[in-house]
Enzyme design. Sequence first.
Site, PDB file in Angstrom:
ATOM      1  N   LYS A  19       0.833  -1.213   0.000  1.00  0.00           N
ATOM      2  CA  LYS A  19       0.000   0.000   0.000  1.00  0.00           C
ATOM      3  C   LYS A  19       0.869   1.265   0.000  1.00  0.00           C
ATOM      4  CE  LYS A  19      -2.149  -1.164   3.805  1.00  0.00           C
ATOM      5  NZ  LYS A  19      -1.408  -2.421   4.091  1.00  0.00           N
ATOM      6  N   ARG A  94      -9.552   0.684   9.267  1.00  0.00           N
ATOM      7  CA  ARG A  94      -9.024  -0.639   9.571  1.00  0.00           C
ATOM      8  C   ARG A  94     -10.061  -1.557  10.196  1.00  0.00           C
ATOM      9  NH1 ARG A  94      -3.296   0.255   9.250  1.00  0.00           N
ATOM     10  NH2 ARG A  94      -2.061  -1.491   9.920  1.00  0.00           N
ATOM     11  N   ARG A 133      11.676  -5.796   4.703  1.00  0.00           N
ATOM     12  CA  ARG A 133      11.357  -4.373   4.521  1.00  0.00           C
ATOM     13  C   ARG A 133      12.337  -3.487   5.300  1.00  0.00           C
ATOM     14  NH1 ARG A 133       5.409  -1.978   5.405  1.00  0.00           N
ATOM     15  NH2 ARG A 133       5.587  -2.864   7.500  1.00  0.00           N
ATOM     16  N   ARG A 166      11.506  -1.611  10.831  1.00  0.00           N
ATOM     17  CA  ARG A 166      10.452  -1.243  11.763  1.00  0.00           C
ATOM     18  C   ARG A 166      10.414  -2.214  12.949  1.00  0.00           C
ATOM     19  NH1 ARG A 166       5.045   0.074   8.335  1.00  0.00           N
ATOM     20  NH2 ARG A 166       4.154  -1.097  10.077  1.00  0.00           N
ATOM     21  N   ARG A 177      -0.431  -9.130  13.290  1.00  0.00           N
ATOM     22  CA  ARG A 177      -1.021  -8.091  12.426  1.00  0.00           C
ATOM     23  C   ARG A 177      -1.851  -8.736  11.317  1.00  0.00           C
ATOM     24  NH1 ARG A 177       4.362  -5.658  10.999  1.00  0.00           N
ATOM     25  NH2 ARG A 177       3.317  -4.232   9.598  1.00  0.00           N
TER      26      ARG A 177
HETATM   27  P1  ADP Z   1       2.270  -1.838   3.213  1.00  0.00           P
HETATM   28  O1  ADP Z   1       2.301  -0.329   3.113  1.00  0.00           O
HETATM   29  O2  ADP Z   1       1.025  -2.422   2.595  1.00  0.00           O
HETATM   30  O3  ADP Z   1       2.513  -2.336   4.602  1.00  0.00           O
HETATM   31  P2  ADP Z   1       4.828  -1.696   1.806  1.00  0.00           P
HETATM   32  O4  ADP Z   1       4.539  -0.785   0.658  1.00  0.00           O
HETATM   33  O5  ADP Z   1       5.600  -1.119   2.953  1.00  0.00           O
HETATM   34  O6  ADP Z   1       3.471  -2.398   2.327  1.00  0.00           O
HETATM   35  O7  ADP Z   1       5.603  -2.971   1.230  1.00  0.00           O
HETATM   36  C1  ADP Z   1       6.060  -4.019   2.093  1.00  0.00           C
HETATM   37  C2  ADP Z   1       7.411  -4.565   1.605  1.00  0.00           C
HETATM   38  O8  ADP Z   1       7.228  -5.259   0.371  1.00  0.00           O
HETATM   39  C3  ADP Z   1       8.450  -3.490   1.333  1.00  0.00           C
HETATM   40  O9  ADP Z   1       9.715  -4.002   1.689  1.00  0.00           O
HETATM   41  C4  ADP Z   1       8.338  -3.246  -0.175  1.00  0.00           C
HETATM   42  O10 ADP Z   1       9.578  -2.799  -0.736  1.00  0.00           O
HETATM   43  C5  ADP Z   1       7.986  -4.641  -0.682  1.00  0.00           C
HETATM   44  N1  ADP Z   1       7.077  -4.615  -1.843  1.00  0.00           N
HETATM   45  C6  ADP Z   1       6.044  -3.755  -2.086  1.00  0.00           C
HETATM   46  N2  ADP Z   1       5.405  -4.071  -3.244  1.00  0.00           N
HETATM   47  C7  ADP Z   1       6.056  -5.182  -3.727  1.00  0.00           C
HETATM   48  C8  ADP Z   1       5.873  -5.996  -4.908  1.00  0.00           C
HETATM   49  N3  ADP Z   1       4.885  -5.749  -5.778  1.00  0.00           N
HETATM   50  N4  ADP Z   1       6.722  -7.048  -5.058  1.00  0.00           N
HETATM   51  C9  ADP Z   1       7.710  -7.315  -4.164  1.00  0.00           C
HETATM   52  N5  ADP Z   1       7.932  -6.568  -3.054  1.00  0.00           N
HETATM   53  C10 ADP Z   1       7.120  -5.524  -2.838  1.00  0.00           C
HETATM   54  P1  AMP Z   2       0.848   0.382   9.126  1.00  0.00           P
HETATM   55  O1  AMP Z   2       1.947   1.373   8.899  1.00  0.00           O
HETATM   56  O2  AMP Z   2      -0.412   0.712   8.372  1.00  0.00           O
HETATM   57  O3  AMP Z   2       1.306  -1.036   8.932  1.00  0.00           O
HETATM   58  O4  AMP Z   2       0.437   0.523  10.684  1.00  0.00           O
HETATM   59  C1  AMP Z   2       1.367   0.246  11.699  1.00  0.00           C
HETATM   60  C2  AMP Z   2       0.630   0.141  13.035  1.00  0.00           C
HETATM   61  O5  AMP Z   2       0.022   1.401  13.368  1.00  0.00           O
HETATM   62  C3  AMP Z   2      -0.532  -0.862  13.088  1.00  0.00           C
HETATM   63  O6  AMP Z   2      -0.104  -2.199  13.353  1.00  0.00           O
HETATM   64  C4  AMP Z   2      -1.384  -0.286  14.211  1.00  0.00           C
HETATM   65  O7  AMP Z   2      -0.826  -0.585  15.492  1.00  0.00           O
HETATM   66  C5  AMP Z   2      -1.242   1.217  13.987  1.00  0.00           C
HETATM   67  N1  AMP Z   2      -2.284   1.740  13.075  1.00  0.00           N
HETATM   68  C6  AMP Z   2      -2.107   2.283  11.843  1.00  0.00           C
HETATM   69  N2  AMP Z   2      -3.277   2.651  11.310  1.00  0.00           N
HETATM   70  C7  AMP Z   2      -4.227   2.334  12.220  1.00  0.00           C
HETATM   71  C8  AMP Z   2      -5.643   2.451  12.248  1.00  0.00           C
HETATM   72  N3  AMP Z   2      -6.343   2.960  11.209  1.00  0.00           N
HETATM   73  N4  AMP Z   2      -6.306   2.002  13.351  1.00  0.00           N
HETATM   74  C9  AMP Z   2      -5.635   1.484  14.398  1.00  0.00           C
HETATM   75  N5  AMP Z   2      -4.303   1.327  14.436  1.00  0.00           N
HETATM   76  C10 AMP Z   2      -3.591   1.758  13.357  1.00  0.00           C
END
Ligand code: ADP
Ligand code: AMP
Length: 224
Positions: A19, A94, A133, A166, A177
């Site tokens: 995302k 969420r 990541r 992270r 999660r």
């Molecule tokens: P989210 O925001 O949904 O938690 P991220 O955008 O942070 O996900 O992506 C999670 C991990 O996967 C990161 O390390 C990113 O570089 C990698 N990633 C994202 N999209 C792809 C893809 N299409 N193929 C392989 N790796 C990806």
């Molecule tokens: P994310 O960056 O979206 O993976 O979120 C990281 C963490 O932030 C999650 O595991 C939750 O603990 C918190 N968080 C982010 N967005 C929300 C939301 N909309 N509602 C509740 N917790 C959230």
Amino acid sequence: MSIYRSLNLILLGPPGSGKGTQAKVLSEKYHIPHVSTGDMLRDEVRRGTGLGRQAKAIMDRGELVPDEIVGSMILHRLDKEDCARGVILDGYPRNVAQAGVLDGILAELGRTLERVIVIDVDDEEIVRRLGGRRSCPKCGRVYHLVFNPPRDGKTCDDCGVALVQRDDDREDVIRERLRLYHQKTAPLIELYEKRGLIVTIDGSQPVEGVTGSIIDALGSPLSA
Ligand code: ADP
Ligand code: AMP
């Protein structure tokens, strides 16, 4: 000419589905801000605010921060001028209660939700992705050690700052999660399906393939 007067999007998908990665590209293409409640919360944690201290322990366990806290953050953010022509929501809503709060906020601001993009990726791929990541602590750009590595393997291509992992990207927390995603967030797909807003994208493609599929589904970008 664009087919949209404004473009309010939700990116929905499990943690690690891409995302944040897609939101960054779409934000530049469609000229609308990327609003991530996770990024906003991590910023509070970094700044050591009261809210950040409260949220940190919850986030480290992989649980959800209380609805009132994220609801108030999102209200203040969407009310800002730069969101008037649309927004890409990442990580919000969420659960069903948050979806209700979002409806209220959008109605209050006289806006509508145009699309909900579901990025579909299976759980085992998620665990692989989140384990690798890394992100830039300065600009937030997201990398993956194998799938999307920085040029020198360890620092941000844009800022030259050492990348960090992270605190919640540990396998036990990732599993929690994912469990919460399936229990609390996935039901939103049915809710938005009933309103005809859902577009499902195969998130297992390479990054550029996912972006292409989203753009194909959305149609032409807003004019600058
Ligand atoms: P989210 O925001 O949904 O938690 P991220 O955008 O942070 O996900 O992506 C999670 C991990 O996967 C990161 O390390 C990113 O570089 C990698 N990633 C994202 N999209 C792809 C893809 N299409 N193929 C392989 N790796 C990806
Ligand atoms: P994310 O960056 O979206 O993976 O979120 C990281 C963490 O932030 C999650 O595991 C939750 O603990 C918190 N968080 C982010 N967005 C929300 C939301 N909309 N509602 C509740 N917790 C959230």
